[in-house]
Design a protein around this motif. Sequence first.
Motif, mmCIF file in Angstrom:
data_model
loop_
_atom_site.group_PDB
_atom_site.id
_atom_site.type_symbol
_atom_site.label_atom_id
_atom_site.label_comp_id
_atom_site.label_asym_id
_atom_site.label_seq_id
_atom_site.Cartn_x
_atom_site.Cartn_y
_atom_site.Cartn_z
ATOM 1 N N UNK A 193 0.824 -1.210 0.000
ATOM 2 C CA UNK A 193 0.000 0.000 0.000
ATOM 3 C C UNK A 193 0.858 1.260 0.000
ATOM 4 N N UNK A 194 1.998 1.194 0.693
ATOM 5 C CA UNK A 194 2.916 2.337 0.653
ATOM 6 C C UNK A 194 3.372 2.600 -0.787
ATOM 7 N N UNK A 195 3.709 1.548 -1.483
ATOM 8 C CA UNK A 195 4.183 1.699 -2.860
ATOM 9 C C UNK A 195 3.090 2.253 -3.760
ATOM 10 N N UNK A 196 1.832 1.862 -3.529
ATOM 11 C CA UNK A 196 0.720 2.355 -4.328
ATOM 12 C C UNK A 196 0.489 3.839 -4.132
ATOM 13 N N UNK A 197 0.797 4.336 -2.965
ATOM 14 C CA UNK A 197 0.523 5.743 -2.654
ATOM 15 C C UNK A 197 1.796 6.586 -2.686
ATOM 16 N N UNK A 198 2.727 6.214 -3.539
ATOM 17 C CA UNK A 198 3.952 6.999 -3.751
ATOM 18 C C UNK A 198 4.769 7.224 -2.466
ATOM 19 N N UNK A 199 4.713 6.285 -1.559
ATOM 20 C CA UNK A 199 5.596 6.323 -0.388
ATOM 21 C C UNK A 199 6.809 5.460 -0.723
ATOM 22 N N UNK A 200 8.003 6.067 -0.747
ATOM 23 C CA UNK A 200 9.201 5.344 -1.172
ATOM 24 C C UNK A 200 10.338 5.405 -0.168
ATOM 25 N N UNK A 201 11.524 5.073 -0.628
ATOM 26 C CA UNK A 201 12.691 5.034 0.280
ATOM 27 C C UNK A 201 13.022 6.368 0.907
#
Length: 1439
Positions: free
Chosen positions: A156-164
């Motif tokens: 879900x983080x990846x889907x909502x543009x939450x990255x490294x």
Amino acid sequence: MALSFCGNDRSINDRSINSYSVEEGVLNNGCFVDALNLVPHVFLLFITFPILFIGWGSQSSKVQIHHNTWLHFPGHNMRWILTFSLLFVHVCEFAEGIMLTNHLHLFMPAFMGFVAATTSVVYYHNIETSNFPKLLLVLFIYWVLAFITKSIKLWKFAEHQVGPQHLRFCITALLVVLYGLLMAVEVNVIRVRKYVFFAKPQKVKPPEDLQDLGVRFLQPFVNLLSKSTYWWMNPLIIGAHKRPIELKKIGKLPIAMRALTNYLRLKDAYEDQRVSGWTPPPPPPPGDADGEGGWVTPPTPFRYLADLLGFARPLCISGIVKYMNTTDSSPATHLGVYFMSSTELLENTSVLAVLLFLALVLQRTFLQASYYVAIETGINLRGALLAMIYNKMLRLSTSNMSMGEMTLGQINNLVAIETNQLMWFLFLCPNLWAMPVQIVMGVILLYYLLNVSALVGAAVIVLLAPVQYLIATKLADTQKSSLEHSTDRLKKTTEILKGIKLLKLYAWENIFCDSVEETRGKELTSLKTFALYTSMSIFMNAAIPIAAVLAVRQRQPPPDQALSPALALFHILVTPLFLLSTVVRFAVKALVRWVADILVQLECPFEHLTPPEYSFVRFPSLQVSNGSFTWGSNLSTLSDINIRVPTGQLTMIVGQVGCGKSSLLLAMLGEMQSIDGRVHWSNVCVCVQEQPSAHRSSSSPLKMNRYSVAYATQKSWLLNATVEENITFGGPFNKQRYKTVIDACSLQPDIDLLPFGDQTEIGERGINLSGGQRQRICVARALYQNTNIVFLDDPFSALDIHLSDHLMQEGILKFLQDDKRTVVLVTHKLQYLIHADWIIAMKDGSVLREGTLKDIQTHDIELYDHWKTLMNRQDHGLEKVADTKEEEEEEDDDNMSTTTNRRSKIPWRVCWCYMSSGGFFMVFLMVSSKLLKHSVIVAIDYWLAIWTSVKTTGTYRVCVCVCVCDPQDDSHYLPVFIILCAAGITLCLITSLTVEFLGLSAATNLHHNLLNKIIHAPIRFFDITPLGQILNRFSADTNIIDQHIPPTLESLTRSTLLCLSAIGVISSITPFFLFTLVPLAVAFYFIQKYFRVASKDLQDLDDSTQLPLLCHFSETAEGLTTIRAFRHEARFKQRMLELTDTNNTAYLFLSAANRWLEVRTVTNYLNWVVRNLADLEVQMAAVKKVNSFLVPVRIPRFNPEDGEIKIQDLSVRYDPVLKPVLKHVNMFIEPGQKWGSAVPLGAGKILSVACARLLSAGKIVIDGIDICKLPLQTLRSRLSIILQDPVLFSGSIRFNLDPERTCTDDRLWEALEIAQLKNMVKALPGGLDAVVTEGGENFSVGQRQLFCLARAFVRKSSILIMDEATASIDMATENILQKVVMTAFADRTVVTIAHRVHTILTADTVIVMKRGNILEYDKPETLLEQEDGVFASFVRADM
């Protein structure tokens, strides 16, 4: 709703969204995803808590083992490492959540995850040690659920543009990886143990070590947490406060750590290298796990991690200073929750402070792990080396010992010093790989902080590195020089103590004392130089970082917040650069010593010899054909030897002193180098009883080896064991046989006098026994052993006629001959030739005649007539004094052997004694310089803090004044900083020098007092005190005082003052710290309380177990010929392995205890305070032992000339608690009279009275002066005394005859001519300056006795006392000597105590004593007329 699970914020990204809204899907609500992540944790806690509380002990493994440390499951260490990592990530997750907001869903899952991870490891530990793998299924389900929920969150983080770039994304990704790896570990356990989905689960067996109840060293077997914290040591350390730690409590070593295991590994590796054609072993490659390389690399990874974590301190400090006043940025929002950037966490000063603390804890943990692994590896190597040295020593040629090529001191040096140096080489080896990493990382971080300016500072350090290398080189050279002088001093001291009776009787104490003091002076000079270079190295280590910082600032001023971390980094850089040069040099020297001292030096004596060729025949028992033998020189000692020894008969070997009788025995035993010829041994065993297999393991004819031979040497050799153990010598105890042997050797009366009978501990060269008692015990050992061949080398030399006759009749003719054993007897008592079945007569290294007595009578009438003449004059001398010492029992303790109370507190009184020995001025200088130095150190840190704060904020408050400074104007700070640094560096040098020279001053005075007290102690002191104990004062204790106490004292004062100054500075800045100081002080008190006691006990065990090991090497070296003759090498090897393992166990426990302390005191200061307190407490015991003697009283001198002796109502006892040995004796000896003493009991007592002055009543008057009013040195300097035991010192013949160097060469040659040695000495290279090896081993016993006669003739005093001085000399030589003595001392008083009665028939007066009373006292003619008299019976027995 602020503390609600999802919070109640409504304005996010300009939209009104309910925190509980699921309009975009349940999984798109961040709060719901976080709640979903709680499910696995709650599941685990719900399932495991009942199991943990209820337990499953009744269902656990039925395998019974002593320790509950059995780790059943594979992947154990990986599981613990992953779990620790999981706990750390959960802490970071919790910190990130709580720093952003007070919404529970951001940190509650992290908190529950932390609790669940902790529960999982507790749960796992319990089921693993209980061996119930089915319950691991719970953990497997937990890891699967946690992995799934965290993967959903990451998705879900990846889907909502939450990255490294966001911290929570990185944390979640790490959690997914960790849960996945833990799941894989669980699958691996299932695969290996097959506890689910398999019909037949895998059965496991506990390790062999854990089945052994005696194995108590558990470090290799406990779980990772206990390993890293040494938790398993808690019961031992805490229990030590109630009860001392004993050997039984520390048990045995695991099999993998035992000396035998590691010896076999080392031997295989070394043999592989030798086979490959390269003799010296190369530096071990890092990856060689099977050879020595595998012993070096294990600590390296831990050291790498510790060194890298060491850089966290300057980085965290730099970050704290940099971000002290920065403001937090507004967090970003995704999925309806707040997110922190990845870098924002590391910009928080509180987080940096916590990370700094964790880095210090981890650094200390990894560092202690590397230390422990390195020490364990070094211990394993030391055990292997000791076994290798001992194995080679058992093959050491006798010539190497007798010719001085390999001395006892060299062997002890190899065992006690060289092996320890190699052990410490392995300890330092990780530095070779870790230091370059430290240097590279240090330069990189300096470049990060200072940019190009860092290269200037690094250049300063590199340019000054040669100076450090030069200092390190000088330190190594000086240390080597000091060690050489110390070895020389100890060698001279050993010779003095071995010949102390002779020195005292000749009043040579001051001469030899001055010699020791001269060598001690050279040693102290080296120690002073070493102290100077040590202080210079400390000075350079303190100065170089400051110089680097100043050089950087002069080129381009760095940011002021970088000054402190840069200084710390330069300090980190200086240490590896200094140590790198030291370690490289030490490594090269260690490898050179490995090659030269251990493999080559010990290899030569074994491999260059060509042993005699052995073959096996049925008759005779042994035979030598065309034999020529040498002791290693080009000249043959024995030549043209063709003899045979009949089986089951008595063969006697006779001849003059030095003709090669003893050498012939040793040649037949294979102890000499064979030039030519063969030795044939019979393969027929005529023993009545089968020999034990342990003794016959190497006697197979297929190995071309001989059978065991019972061998009694001319120079008696005893074990440090009981009388019974010396006689049985490892064989099975047979009560009837033992009693028969005791009776045959007339030992029962002597055993009855011993404090504990035949269970009395003897040894130390038989110091608590007389010469006759030692001789008879050695003969009893040969008789008791059930061997078919017995070699007896002059067994009657120390016995009177009655004991000799009894031993001959009962021991040899009856006990041995009845068993049909083959006996070879070397003797000077020609009256026993009538009992010989075969006679071998020797002369000048060749066989003069061989055959029966009748054959010799028929074919060599001249030789037979010569023997007959000597036999008619052969005496039946009387038992000597020392054979029947009428001592009830000796005191259990003396002032040297009294041990300190093991439970005592810090010996402040002894510390004061040590300080006063160093001088009060030096103490004052040390204390004042220390206080001043640490005041300056605090001032430097304080000034640096002001400087940094002013540059950061522009203002700084000092005390009550406010200083407002221009941030750009810092010109006045730099000069003050330079002045303070210069003062601190100078004071570092001064304090180091004061401590070192205080220690040297104390060492000088303590050794001087010790030497004088020992050398002037009464003779009785040396009779009741083992030589090893006295030597320990001059070796181990003196070494502690010289080299260990000063650095310990310096480290203790430094760490204590640093601790106090740190507490003071922190308290002044943060007063709240005083509240936290109270629990810290309580914890510190209990840690040091328990550790000090346990450390002292373990240190005592290490010392007490090392001494028997060294003694075993010494006694083996002295008894090599006996051990090899008996073929008992395997038994002695086993004993050495046991002693090595025992000592290694104590040392490993001591090392583990030190590691236990290190991981419990995070700061170095606290750690070293406790460590140094414990070390100082142990080391001060050496000062107490050295300083525990009374100074002898000196009295006026006199000069007797005539030699008149009056003895009036004399009673004598050796000790006030013992019975008198002389009772109310009265006699008068006129000047120039010749007295002979034939004394069954009490012989030699006149000698003891006159020279030891042990009067309890009455008096002795010499030339009208009571000797009690005379100084012992003066009295003894006017007498010439010849003792029964010949004593020679290493040096030259001239030195042994005239150590005072007052006689001309003509006088020395005259004395040698009188002693029948002139021709022999002239033939030696150098003549009077010919070399005498240690103990005179390059001469035969008879020749040594003749040298002692010559020594007495050199003095030409008015009184000559000869105490059985010709016991080891053949009769022909003795007859010549007696005539010469009567001529040379015609006008002097001569007292002769002899076994051979004919030597005193020409005396003016003869005295016969018994039990301390005079039986007969008259001219020999008068006594012979009394047919029923004792003296007449002795003479008749000789006819």
